[in-house]
Design a protein around this motif. Structure first.
Motif, mmCIF file in Angstrom:
data_model
loop_
_atom_site.group_PDB
_atom_site.id
_atom_site.type_symbol
_atom_site.label_atom_id
_atom_site.label_comp_id
_atom_site.label_asym_id
_atom_site.label_seq_id
_atom_site.Cartn_x
_atom_site.Cartn_y
_atom_site.Cartn_z
ATOM 1 N N ALA A 99 0.847 -1.184 0.000
ATOM 2 C CA ALA A 99 0.000 0.000 0.000
ATOM 3 C C ALA A 99 0.888 1.240 0.000
ATOM 4 N N ASP A 100 0.297 2.378 -0.383
ATOM 5 C CA ASP A 100 1.041 3.640 -0.341
ATOM 6 C C ASP A 100 1.539 3.897 1.076
ATOM 7 N N GLY A 101 2.799 4.334 1.188
ATOM 8 C CA GLY A 101 3.375 4.653 2.495
ATOM 9 C C GLY A 101 4.082 3.498 3.168
ATOM 10 N N ASP A 102 3.998 2.295 2.622
ATOM 11 C CA ASP A 102 4.689 1.145 3.216
ATOM 12 C C ASP A 102 6.199 1.305 3.111
ATOM 13 N N VAL A 132 13.669 0.942 1.944
ATOM 14 C CA VAL A 132 13.048 2.084 1.269
ATOM 15 C C VAL A 132 11.775 2.420 2.025
ATOM 16 N N LYS A 133 11.642 3.688 2.444
ATOM 17 C CA LYS A 133 10.477 4.119 3.211
ATOM 18 C C LYS A 133 9.518 4.901 2.324
ATOM 19 N N SER A 134 8.273 4.923 2.698
ATOM 20 C CA SER A 134 7.232 5.734 2.065
ATOM 21 C C SER A 134 7.153 5.526 0.553
ATOM 22 N N ILE A 135 6.815 4.314 0.150
ATOM 23 C CA ILE A 135 6.659 4.053 -1.277
ATOM 24 C C ILE A 135 5.317 4.605 -1.765
ATOM 25 N N ARG A 136 5.227 4.799 -3.079
ATOM 26 C CA ARG A 136 3.985 5.239 -3.698
ATOM 27 C C ARG A 136 3.703 4.285 -4.852
ATOM 28 N N LEU A 137 2.502 3.719 -4.899
ATOM 29 C CA LEU A 137 2.135 2.772 -5.937
ATOM 30 C C LEU A 137 1.599 3.506 -7.161
ATOM 31 N N VAL A 138 2.029 3.052 -8.340
ATOM 32 C CA VAL A 138 1.603 3.646 -9.604
ATOM 33 C C VAL A 138 1.287 2.537 -10.599
ATOM 34 N N ASP A 156 7.043 3.952 -6.966
ATOM 35 C CA ASP A 156 7.860 5.164 -6.995
ATOM 36 C C ASP A 156 8.370 5.395 -5.579
ATOM 37 N N CYS A 157 9.659 5.768 -5.467
ATOM 38 C CA CYS A 157 10.229 5.974 -4.141
ATOM 39 C C CYS A 157 11.486 6.830 -4.252
ATOM 40 N N LYS A 158 12.023 7.187 -3.099
ATOM 41 C CA LYS A 158 13.317 7.864 -3.027
ATOM 42 C C LYS A 158 14.257 6.969 -2.244
ATOM 43 N N ILE A 159 15.422 6.695 -2.844
ATOM 44 C CA ILE A 159 16.412 5.849 -2.199
ATOM 45 C C ILE A 159 17.606 6.713 -1.851
ATOM 46 N N GLU A 160 18.006 6.672 -0.586
ATOM 47 C CA GLU A 160 19.124 7.479 -0.127
ATOM 48 C C GLU A 160 20.379 7.137 -0.922
ATOM 49 N N GLY A 161 21.022 8.144 -1.477
ATOM 50 C CA GLY A 161 22.220 7.959 -2.272
ATOM 51 C C GLY A 161 21.949 7.799 -3.761
ATOM 52 N N PHE A 162 20.683 7.559 -4.144
ATOM 53 C CA PHE A 162 20.325 7.375 -5.545
ATOM 54 C C PHE A 162 19.264 8.370 -6.011
ATOM 55 N N LYS A 216 10.424 -6.694 -0.800
ATOM 56 C CA LYS A 216 9.553 -7.381 0.136
ATOM 57 C C LYS A 216 9.151 -6.387 1.205
ATOM 58 N N LYS A 217 7.957 -6.580 1.747
ATOM 59 C CA LYS A 217 7.435 -5.685 2.757
ATOM 60 C C LYS A 217 8.288 -5.768 4.016
ATOM 61 N N ALA A 218 8.626 -4.605 4.570
ATOM 62 C CA ALA A 218 9.491 -4.568 5.760
ATOM 63 C C ALA A 218 8.671 -4.748 7.023
#
Length: 111
Positions: free
Chosen positions: A53-56, A79-85, A92-98, A109-111
């Motif tokens: 889900a969004d925010g997972d 990876v925190k706070s994903i967004r489903l598209v 869609d997400c933001k990965i630290e360093g990338f 996999k779900k954390a």
């Protein structure tokens, strides 16, 4: 006569009720009306089959090469706070360093 919806598979108006489900005599498709309502939203599953889900928060399960980057995203990266598209890369997400990335759900996999 009850208001029976047309077949979701072939759109035939001749569907009939059989117990708790509907049956289409033209294509043979069987469906449960409650299950159809659940499937309308975006359904994304991780590598283990868990619903996302969004925010997972998710964890990368294998090293992923990134075009233009000198190193891949390592397995185990959280990876925190994903967004489903919609689409092939359905996270869609933001990965630290990338920075901003689009990922396929089968590599997390779900954390």
């Amino acid at each position: 006569m009850e208001n029976i919806p047309p077949c979701p598979s072939c759109k035939s108006p001749y569907a009939y009720e059989m117990g708790a489900k509907f049956v289409c005599p033209e294509c043979g498709f069987e469906w449960i009306p409650e299950a159809e309502a659940e499937e309308e939203g975006l359904i994304v599953k991780d590598a283990n089959g868990n619903l996302l889900a969004d925010g997972d928060a998710v964890v990368i399960v294998k090293d992923l090469p990134v075009k233009g980057a000198p190193k891949p995203i390592k397995a185990g990266t959280k990876v925190k706070s994903i967004r489903l598209v919609e689409g092939d890369h359905n996270i869609d997400c933001k990965i630290e360093g990338f920075g901003s990335m689009a990922l396929k759900s089968e590599f997390v996999k779900k954390a």
